[in-house]
Write a protein that holds these residues in place. Structure first.
Motif, PDB file in Angstrom:
ATOM      1  N   ASP A 147     -16.342  11.403   2.749  1.00  0.00           N
ATOM      2  CA  ASP A 147     -15.615  11.198   1.502  1.00  0.00           C
ATOM      3  C   ASP A 147     -14.214  11.735   1.709  1.00  0.00           C
ATOM      4  O   ASP A 147     -14.045  12.929   1.965  1.00  0.00           O
ATOM      5  N   GLY A 148     -13.222  10.863   1.622  1.00  0.00           N
ATOM      6  CA  GLY A 148     -11.863  11.354   1.798  1.00  0.00           C
ATOM      7  C   GLY A 148     -10.885  10.275   2.154  1.00  0.00           C
ATOM      8  O   GLY A 148     -11.120   9.082   1.941  1.00  0.00           O
ATOM      9  N   ARG A 154     -10.849   8.058   9.972  1.00  0.00           N
ATOM     10  CA  ARG A 154     -10.623   9.224   9.111  1.00  0.00           C
ATOM     11  C   ARG A 154      -9.247   9.789   9.413  1.00  0.00           C
ATOM     12  O   ARG A 154      -8.917  10.059  10.567  1.00  0.00           O
ATOM     13  N   SER A 155      -8.435   9.931   8.359  1.00  0.00           N
ATOM     14  CA  SER A 155      -7.060  10.383   8.519  1.00  0.00           C
ATOM     15  C   SER A 155      -6.596  10.998   7.208  1.00  0.00           C
ATOM     16  O   SER A 155      -6.670  10.354   6.170  1.00  0.00           O
ATOM     17  N   GLY A 156      -6.140  12.249   7.248  1.00  0.00           N
ATOM     18  CA  GLY A 156      -5.773  12.959   6.027  1.00  0.00           C
ATOM     19  C   GLY A 156      -6.756  14.082   5.798  1.00  0.00           C
ATOM     20  O   GLY A 156      -7.098  14.801   6.727  1.00  0.00           O
ATOM     21  N   THR A 157      -7.251  14.221   4.575  1.00  0.00           N
ATOM     22  CA  THR A 157      -8.247  15.246   4.304  1.00  0.00           C
ATOM     23  C   THR A 157      -9.535  14.603   3.828  1.00  0.00           C
ATOM     24  O   THR A 157      -9.512  13.548   3.185  1.00  0.00           O
ATOM     25  N   GLU A 174       0.857  -1.187   0.000  1.00  0.00           N
ATOM     26  CA  GLU A 174       0.000   0.000   0.000  1.00  0.00           C
ATOM     27  C   GLU A 174       0.888   1.230   0.000  1.00  0.00           C
ATOM     28  O   GLU A 174       1.817   1.337   0.771  1.00  0.00           O
ATOM     29  N   VAL A 175       0.604   2.139  -0.904  1.00  0.00           N
ATOM     30  CA  VAL A 175       1.372   3.372  -1.003  1.00  0.00           C
ATOM     31  C   VAL A 175       0.421   4.538  -0.803  1.00  0.00           C
ATOM     32  O   VAL A 175      -0.582   4.640  -1.486  1.00  0.00           O
ATOM     33  N   GLY A 176       0.754   5.418   0.150  1.00  0.00           N
ATOM     34  CA  GLY A 176      -0.062   6.599   0.399  1.00  0.00           C
ATOM     35  C   GLY A 176      -1.366   6.271   1.105  1.00  0.00           C
ATOM     36  O   GLY A 176      -1.687   5.117   1.371  1.00  0.00           O
ATOM     37  N   PRO A 177      -2.128   7.321   1.407  1.00  0.00           N
ATOM     38  CA  PRO A 177      -3.393   7.113   2.120  1.00  0.00           C
ATOM     39  C   PRO A 177      -4.440   6.485   1.206  1.00  0.00           C
ATOM     40  O   PRO A 177      -4.413   6.640  -0.019  1.00  0.00           O
ATOM     41  N   LYS A 178      -5.353   5.772   1.824  1.00  0.00           N
ATOM     42  CA  LYS A 178      -6.486   5.209   1.085  1.00  0.00           C
ATOM     43  C   LYS A 178      -7.534   6.300   0.957  1.00  0.00           C
ATOM     44  O   LYS A 178      -7.633   7.179   1.801  1.00  0.00           O
ATOM     45  N   LYS A 179      -8.335   6.224  -0.109  1.00  0.00           N
ATOM     46  CA  LYS A 179      -9.428   7.172  -0.298  1.00  0.00           C
ATOM     47  C   LYS A 179     -10.701   6.383  -0.504  1.00  0.00           C
ATOM     48  O   LYS A 179     -10.696   5.324  -1.120  1.00  0.00           O
ATOM     49  N   GLY A 180     -11.790   6.924   0.030  1.00  0.00           N
ATOM     50  CA  GLY A 180     -13.057   6.233  -0.134  1.00  0.00           C
ATOM     51  C   GLY A 180     -14.217   7.046   0.387  1.00  0.00           C
ATOM     52  O   GLY A 180     -14.054   8.181   0.849  1.00  0.00           O
TER      53      GLY A 180
END
Length: 167
Positions: free
Chosen positions: A32-33, A55-58, A15-21
């Motif tokens: 959403d994010g 939830r983590s990131g934007t 896994e590279v970078g944050p997941k989005k969904g």
């Protein structure tokens, strides 16, 4: 591409970078994010803990007509963000652990606003309050109160310029 582990077994992809969904919660809220999956609880050694979305990131969280858009950390509003309330009030600025904390501006639905420092959801520190008629109070706020504030004449711009309204 398929990755192979040292023992010849197929390994899961890295896994590279944050997941989005997008997620819909039981109360009807929607997110959403960016997110990450974390263990739900500690379990005895050798057992695998079920994972939950954190939830983590934007991202954007909506419940009824309330909406938060901004930074998340460990499933909490944390960092820069904007919170719109269903009755029309708006806050944008710094959040710490789901609270207004740091620099920010709150605009009430009737047009009054406060711009300045916040601590634990309260006006705290240097700031300017402007009522709906344009009358201004500037100075140091303490725990949501403004002892010792001085009044500025209406229509005189506060020393600190207003940040532009978000789109």
């Amino acid at each position: 591409a398929t990755w192979m582990a040292d023992d010849g077994e197929e390994a899961p992809p890295l896994e590279v970078g944050p997941k989005k969904g997008s997620f819909v919660f039981p109360n009807g809220a929607r997110y959403d994010g960016e997110y990450e999956m974390k263990a739900d609880a500690e379990v005895p050694e050798g057992e695998e803990a079920p994972k939950v979305m954190i939830r983590s990131g934007t991202g954007v969280y909506k419940l009824d007509d309330n909406e938060y858009e901004g930074a998340w950390q460990n499933d909490r509003m944390h960092g820069k963000g904007q919170l719109k309330f269903m009755k029309g009030s708006l806050y944008w600025g710094d959040f710490v652990e789901n609270k207004f904390h740091g620099e920010g501006k709150y605009v009430w639905n009737h047009g009054a606003y406060y711009m300045g420092n916040w601590q634990d959801n309260k006006m705290h520190g240097d700031g300017t309050f402007v009522d709906e008629s344009g009358r201004q109070w500037k100075g140091r706020f303490y725990n949501g109160q403004g002892p010792g504030l001085h009044t500025l004449p209406a229509n005189k711009a506060p020393a600190q310029a207003d940040p532009p309204l978000p789109a």
